[in-house]
Design an enzyme around this catalytic site. Structure first.
Site, PDB file in Angstrom:
ATOM      1  N   ASP A 160    -101.088  48.363  46.877  1.00  0.00           N
ATOM      2  CA  ASP A 160    -100.205  49.499  46.626  1.00  0.00           C
ATOM      3  C   ASP A 160     -98.879  48.973  46.113  1.00  0.00           C
ATOM      4  OD1 ASP A 160    -100.077  52.615  47.252  1.00  0.00           O
ATOM      5  OD2 ASP A 160     -98.091  51.749  47.550  1.00  0.00           O
ATOM      6  N   ARG A 178    -109.839  58.219  47.108  1.00  0.00           N
ATOM      7  CA  ARG A 178    -110.434  59.236  47.977  1.00  0.00           C
ATOM      8  C   ARG A 178    -111.459  60.151  47.325  1.00  0.00           C
ATOM      9  NH1 ARG A 178    -104.735  61.085  49.970  1.00  0.00           N
ATOM     10  NH2 ARG A 178    -104.504  60.502  47.790  1.00  0.00           N
ATOM     11  N   ARG A 186    -105.974  54.635  39.742  1.00  0.00           N
ATOM     12  CA  ARG A 186    -106.490  55.080  41.033  1.00  0.00           C
ATOM     13  C   ARG A 186    -108.004  55.290  41.002  1.00  0.00           C
ATOM     14  NH1 ARG A 186    -102.742  57.395  44.723  1.00  0.00           N
ATOM     15  NH2 ARG A 186    -100.779  56.322  44.417  1.00  0.00           N
ATOM     16  N   ARG A 228    -112.246  54.407  54.755  1.00  0.00           N
ATOM     17  CA  ARG A 228    -110.964  54.905  55.272  1.00  0.00           C
ATOM     18  C   ARG A 228    -111.096  55.565  56.643  1.00  0.00           C
ATOM     19  NH1 ARG A 228    -107.062  55.730  56.012  1.00  0.00           N
ATOM     20  NH2 ARG A 228    -105.730  57.088  54.787  1.00  0.00           N
ATOM     21  N   TYR A 285     -88.049  54.434  45.902  1.00  0.00           N
ATOM     22  CA  TYR A 285     -88.667  54.545  47.236  1.00  0.00           C
ATOM     23  C   TYR A 285     -87.789  53.888  48.300  1.00  0.00           C
ATOM     24  CZ  TYR A 285     -93.085  56.549  45.680  1.00  0.00           C
ATOM     25  OH  TYR A 285     -94.027  57.393  45.179  1.00  0.00           O
TER      26      TYR A 285
END
Ligand code: CP3
Length: 345
Positions: free
Chosen positions: A77, A32, A28, A41, A153
């Site tokens: 992703d 962010r 990652r 974003r 998921y």
């Protein structure tokens, strides 16, 4: 160009060859905690970033320009192939991924059809092609979710605390489980091969939640599928999981040229269990929230345990937190390179 790449610190470490210092990248690493990512974003959703190759390439390159990492990882992703399989994926604000139509029966498993990965996920190979043109001397890592983590998921519909729906399907409908895992594995192999074809120099398989399983369940319900994926690829593979330090031998049995470990086990102990493979890790991502001198101590502890033996890729045990100060990431890259020079001349 390929020649330079093959001689890079990162690919040398994947092959357990000596390098001038220890290579470092972070899971990652685009995200962010970086102001330039947050700026993009503001304008685009996560899925739009992933599906627009020019933007995804830009985000992939942001941390490379700023920090001097030894590898880039394509911005995408692990859940994108789930959408291509016909599930409705959304990233809800503050909640993480939400799947509106999760799988709960064998009939729903049967309804998943295989597809041409280039047709539905071609934006990822296009991103790879753009990035490698820009990168030149730094290898690019492609990636995918491991069959178990993706299945969880697809069944839970999002993140879960105890993964009970997943385990229920696995225990109560073993045939449905097998079919689902076979389909995911098949699609994952094609998806990773597409990224390799486009120019990825290595690939990482993310089994983020494998650690919720007992060793026997991991062996019976997961190994055959992860093994199939990992043995079908022509570039170095990194096998990532968390919470699995008590059964690292089983993780190795599933495969991977490089085994990525979390911070719950000292690196030298993990190395004994892993044997002759390269190792990736294993700083606690929360260490990046420490004061400078304490962060340096944690980094040196790991490097001392690795002791300059070839085949160590410095990384976190899991992804960077958004709260991470950018200066600490700068410090980490610098410290790993400087401190490890003492062994790898
Ligand atoms: O820089 C990189 O590492 C490449 C990009 C990358 C993303 N996701 C982009 C992303 C990678 C390698 C992933 C992998 C991923 N995605 C995993 C495996 C690694 C892990 O953390 O265990 C998992 C489980 C996912 C699924 C996922 N995606 C979750 C659970 C979330 C929400 C939690 C969060 O961190 O917000 C995401 C969203 C996501 N994927 C973000 C990014 C940069 C943050 C979203 C944003 O910008 O709003």
């Amino acid at each position: 160009m390929t020649h330079f790449l093959q001689d890079s610190r990162f690919l040398r470490a994947c092959r357990r060859e000596k390098a001038d210092c220890t290579p470092v990248w972070l899971m990652r690493q685009a995200g962010r905690y970086m102001p330039e990512y947050r700026a993009l974003r503001q304008k685009y959703s996560l899925l739009t970033l992933c599906k627009t190759p020019e933007l995804a390439a830009e985000v992939t390159l942001q941390p490379i320009r700023r920090f001097g990492f030894d590898a880039a990882i394509v911005f995408a992703d692990i859940l994108l192939p789930i959408e291509a399989m016909g599930l409705q994926l959304e990233f809800a604000k503050g909640e993480g991924p939400v799947i509106a139509n999760p799988i709960s029966s064998e009939k729903e498993v049967d309804a998943i059809t295989t597809f041409d990965v280039e047709q539905r996920l071609g934006f990822v190979s296009e991103t790879v092609r753009i990035v490698i043109k820009e990168l030149q001397r730094i290898p690019l890592i492609g990636f995918a979710g491991a069959p178990f983590t993706l299945a969880s998921y697809m069944i839970e519909g999002g993140h879960s605390r105890h993964f009970l729906k997943t385990k229920q399907l696995m225990y109560q409908s073993p045939r449905a489980w097998q079919k689902l895992m076979e389909k995911i594995s098949q699609i994952t192999v094609a998806y990773l091969q597409m990224q390799i074809q486009a120019g990825a120099s290595a690939v990482q398989l993310f089994d983020s939640w494998a650690g919720v399983l007992s060793p026997d369940d991991y062996k019976n319900f997961v190994i055959p599928y992860s093994r199939h994926v990992l043995k079908s690829l022509s570039v170095p593979t990194i096998h990532f999981s968390t919470g699995t330090s008590s059964y690292l031998k089983l993780i190795c049995a599933a495969g991977g040229d490089v085994i990525s470990i979390d911070w719950k086990i000292p690196l030298n102990e993990a190395r004994k269990k892993i044997g002759t493979r390269a190792i990736q890790g294993n700083l606690d991502p929360a260490s990046l929230l420490k004061k400078e001198k304490d962060l340096i101590t944690d980094i040196r502890t790991i490097l001392d345990l690795a002791a300059g033996a070839p085949g160590h890729i410095f990384n976190l045990g899991h992804g960077v937190f958004p709260e991470t100060p950018v200066e600490n990431v700068e410090l980490l890259v610098e410290e790993v390179h400087q401190y490890s020079k003492q062994w790898n001349q």
